[in-house]
Write an enzyme that holds these catalytic residues in place. Structure first.
Site, PDB file in Angstrom:
ATOM      1  N   ALA A   1     -26.769 -26.255   4.509  1.00  0.00           N
ATOM      2  CA  ALA A   1     -26.797 -27.720   4.535  1.00  0.00           C
ATOM      3  C   ALA A   1     -27.157 -28.290   5.901  1.00  0.00           C
ATOM      4  O   ALA A   1     -27.476 -29.476   6.018  1.00  0.00           O
ATOM      5  CB  ALA A   1     -25.442 -28.279   4.089  1.00  0.00           C
ATOM      6  N   GLY A   2     -27.075 -27.477   6.951  1.00  0.00           N
ATOM      7  CA  GLY A   2     -27.413 -27.950   8.293  1.00  0.00           C
ATOM      8  C   GLY A   2     -26.215 -28.373   9.116  1.00  0.00           C
ATOM      9  O   GLY A   2     -26.367 -29.053  10.139  1.00  0.00           O
TER      10      GLY A   2
ATOM     11  N   THR B   1     -24.147 -26.673  11.116  1.00  0.00           N
ATOM     12  CA  THR B   1     -24.110 -26.171  12.484  1.00  0.00           C
ATOM     13  C   THR B   1     -25.139 -26.881  13.358  1.00  0.00           C
ATOM     14  O   THR B   1     -24.868 -27.205  14.518  1.00  0.00           O
ATOM     15  CB  THR B   1     -24.353 -24.650  12.509  1.00  0.00           C
TER      16      THR B   1
ATOM     17  N   GLU C   1     -18.274 -21.592  13.725  1.00  0.00           N
ATOM     18  CA  GLU C   1     -17.787 -20.403  13.029  1.00  0.00           C
ATOM     19  C   GLU C   1     -18.621 -19.179  13.403  1.00  0.00           C
ATOM     20  O   GLU C   1     -19.850 -19.216  13.359  1.00  0.00           O
ATOM     21  CB  GLU C   1     -17.838 -20.625  11.518  1.00  0.00           C
TER      22      GLU C   1
ATOM     23  N   ASP D   1     -17.904 -27.022  13.087  1.00  0.00           N
ATOM     24  CA  ASP D   1     -18.822 -26.956  11.941  1.00  0.00           C
ATOM     25  C   ASP D   1     -18.135 -26.368  10.700  1.00  0.00           C
ATOM     26  O   ASP D   1     -18.807 -25.935   9.770  1.00  0.00           O
ATOM     27  CB  ASP D   1     -20.092 -26.179  12.291  1.00  0.00           C
TER      28      ASP D   1
ATOM     29  N   GLU E   1     -29.113 -13.148   3.096  1.00  0.00           N
ATOM     30  CA  GLU E   1     -28.981 -14.370   2.297  1.00  0.00           C
ATOM     31  C   GLU E   1     -30.145 -14.595   1.339  1.00  0.00           C
ATOM     32  O   GLU E   1     -30.084 -15.495   0.499  1.00  0.00           O
ATOM     33  CB  GLU E   1     -28.886 -15.596   3.217  1.00  0.00           C
TER      34      GLU E   1
END
Length: 212
Positions: free
Chosen positions: A14-15, A17, A34, A85, A146
């Site tokens: 989703a952006g 970070t 994280e 984040d 991913e």
């Protein structure tokens, strides 16, 4: 709005970070990100979810608590402005979708002991993207483990977040629908988000903004 502890959240890709880093740089905030890249179970989880789900979630639980506990204590000591984040509740949202029922019950016992000890954010910002856009972002950033992401898994994670929001009234939640903007590449889009975060007051519970 006076903010000492700001959370930027969102589904995978989703952006969150990117936005947290941009805001921390502009507003001279302490950044708490994280450290998922350091988790040895994450690539293994994407290869065999049934085998590695529980050690993955437990390791994330321990890492998130250790990181937040350390940084929030420092924040209280030095009265600095913190942007993270992720929020600790993320642990439970993801565990609901990765663990078996018996594993989840055990996991939840550990989670509940820890959760009440951590402070609540002054504002929680959730970046909402449709699954198709999440998958595009995931493909762009190119993390090998991913690339076979299950769209259904992303949808379940999204549902988990909204279920959490509907039960939460302890702090303001700002949901930004960012499907039609690009705050990383478009400076005006980023400025608008910053204004929404820092120049308005929000009541506790859900506050939604459709961005276009």
């Amino acid at each position: 709005m006076k903010i000492n502890y700001l959370v930027i959240e969102g589904n995978i890709g989703a952006g969150k970070t990117s936005l947290a880093t941009m805001l921390a740089k502009e507003f001279h905030a302490k950044e708490v990100l994280e450290g998922f890249n350091e988790n040895p179970f994450l690539p293994k989880f994407y290869e065999d979810r049934d085998k590695y789900a529980f050690p993955l979630e437990m390791s994330f639980l321990a890492d998130r608590y250790s990181q937040l506990n350390k940084n929030i204590r420092e924040f209280e000591l030095f009265s600095s402005f913190v942007i993270s984040d992720y929020y600790f509740m993320k642990s439970l949202i993801f565990a609901q979708n990765t663990l078996s029922e018996t594993e989840y019950q055990l996991y939840q016992r550990f989670f509940n002991i820890i959760y009440e000890k951590l402070p609540k954010p002054d504002l929680y910002v959730y970046l909402h993207l449709d699954v198709d856009n999440l998958l595009k972002n995931i493909e762009k950033r190119g993390r090998s483990y991913e690339q076979k992401m299950d769209p259904l898994y992303l949808e379940k994670i999204s549902q988990g977040y909204f279920s959490f929001f509907n039960q939460q009234n302890n702090f303001p939640i700002l949901i930004l629908d960012t499907n039609k903007i690009d705050f990383v590449r478009n400076k005006e889009h980023y400025k608008r988000i910053a204004q929404l975060i820092f120049e308005r007051d929000y009541p506790k519970g859900i506050n939604r903004v459709l961005m276009d």
